[in-house]
Design an enzyme around this catalytic site. Sequence first.
Site, PDB file in Angstrom:
ATOM      1  N   GLU A   1     -64.805   2.041 -89.510  1.00 36.80           N
ATOM      2  CA  GLU A   1     -63.990   0.856 -89.217  1.00 36.80           C
ATOM      3  C   GLU A   1     -63.720   0.034 -90.473  1.00 36.80           C
ATOM      4  O   GLU A   1     -62.645  -0.530 -90.628  1.00 36.80           O
ATOM      5  CB  GLU A   1     -64.650  -0.009 -88.135  1.00 36.80           C
TER       6      GLU A   1
ATOM      7  N   TYR B   1     -61.838  -8.115 -85.208  1.00 36.88           N
ATOM      8  CA  TYR B   1     -61.441  -6.782 -84.758  1.00 36.88           C
ATOM      9  C   TYR B   1     -62.564  -5.771 -84.978  1.00 36.88           C
ATOM     10  O   TYR B   1     -62.930  -5.008 -84.079  1.00 36.88           O
ATOM     11  CB  TYR B   1     -60.163  -6.306 -85.480  1.00 36.88           C
TER      12      TYR B   1
ATOM     13  N   ASP C   1     -55.895  -4.246 -82.326  1.00 39.66           N
ATOM     14  CA  ASP C   1     -55.279  -4.113 -83.654  1.00 39.66           C
ATOM     15  C   ASP C   1     -53.768  -3.953 -83.449  1.00 39.66           C
ATOM     16  O   ASP C   1     -53.262  -4.128 -82.340  1.00 39.66           O
ATOM     17  CB  ASP C   1     -55.893  -2.942 -84.435  1.00 39.66           C
TER      18      ASP C   1
END
Length: 360
Positions: free
Chosen positions: A63, A144, A162
């Site tokens: 991520e 996020y 996102d």
Amino acid sequence: MIAAGPAHGSGNRAGAGSPSGEAVSAALLGWYDRHARVLPWRVGPADRAADIRPDPYRVWLSEIMLQQTTVAAAIPYFLRFTARWPDIAALAAAADAEVMAEWAGLGYYARARNMLACARILAASGGFPDREEALRALPGIGPYTAAAIAAIAFDRPAVVVDGNVERVVARLFALTDPLPGAKAGLRARAAALTPRARPGDHAQAMMDLGATICTPRRPACGACPVAGLCAARAQGIAETLPARAPRARRPERRGIAYVARRGDGAVLFERRPARGLLGGMLGLPGTDWTEAPPRPAPPLAADWRPAGSVRHVFTHFALTLSVEVAAVTDGPGLFLRPDPAALPSVMRKALRLGLAALTG
Ligand code: SF4
């Protein structure tokens, strides 16, 4: 049961046809079970059903790498990083310069510095927290990323939003309010779609749908598992969504980079300051990057000549970097054999141009 319910607001043209969260999630998960992308950091749906759990370290690392970077670009970096530093303790113990060099080319170097700081905190504290709020308190983990880690690594019903998810949600509900103003409304709809069961797989299914089917241009609605529930498709407006407010022009900056090469092939480099753009990375010496024409500031006295210029677009500005070159006998500073792979992209471009001019 979680239902999206009828949506309100001037920008919503779906009206009573808004899809139910439960129906969307069920269709998506069924599709994900058959078509999930195989990704090196992912535990696929079959393994997940067998209760194989994702490694939070790999989820976190992926991520961080995927912030501002495509999946295709991130994969080779992810494989190299996990081969070299297979867990959080190994990464926390790595030398800064080695990690920065391995990150070179991936861009947005503050990510790498924050990643290292985060790894050291986690290694010292015994591992990853499993809740969004605690994850958000760590360096480099914004809303996020915290939601994505909580959902994917720990199966928390976090709302993961996102750009891909915003697009899918805007289309499913035919929300025509432009971004960025529409963000809160899109998030509320995304929350309504998030199921209590399998929230991690749901988040990944939304990501896959946005990346492979509900693409920005020419969405493949004919192959979409939620086509029958999609308001934008029903109205024939899918490709126009999400709407966006016009963007301000990116400012232009200019600078000069200097390529000084010795007879033995070594080139003069400098380590950029830890803070700021490309902080901590190896770079060519040069001027500041400013909107006004740069003042020449050669790092040493030599017979400098122009080699042309390179262009690089950063998030907040576009840079034209003039490259000056000189053959030198010696001088103070950090002379190294050039290794383009250890440089950020803009420096790589400037070095390539400078070396071509010196050898041409
Ligand atoms: Fe996207 Fe088309 Fe699927 Fe709607 S039907 S979610 S626009 S791919």
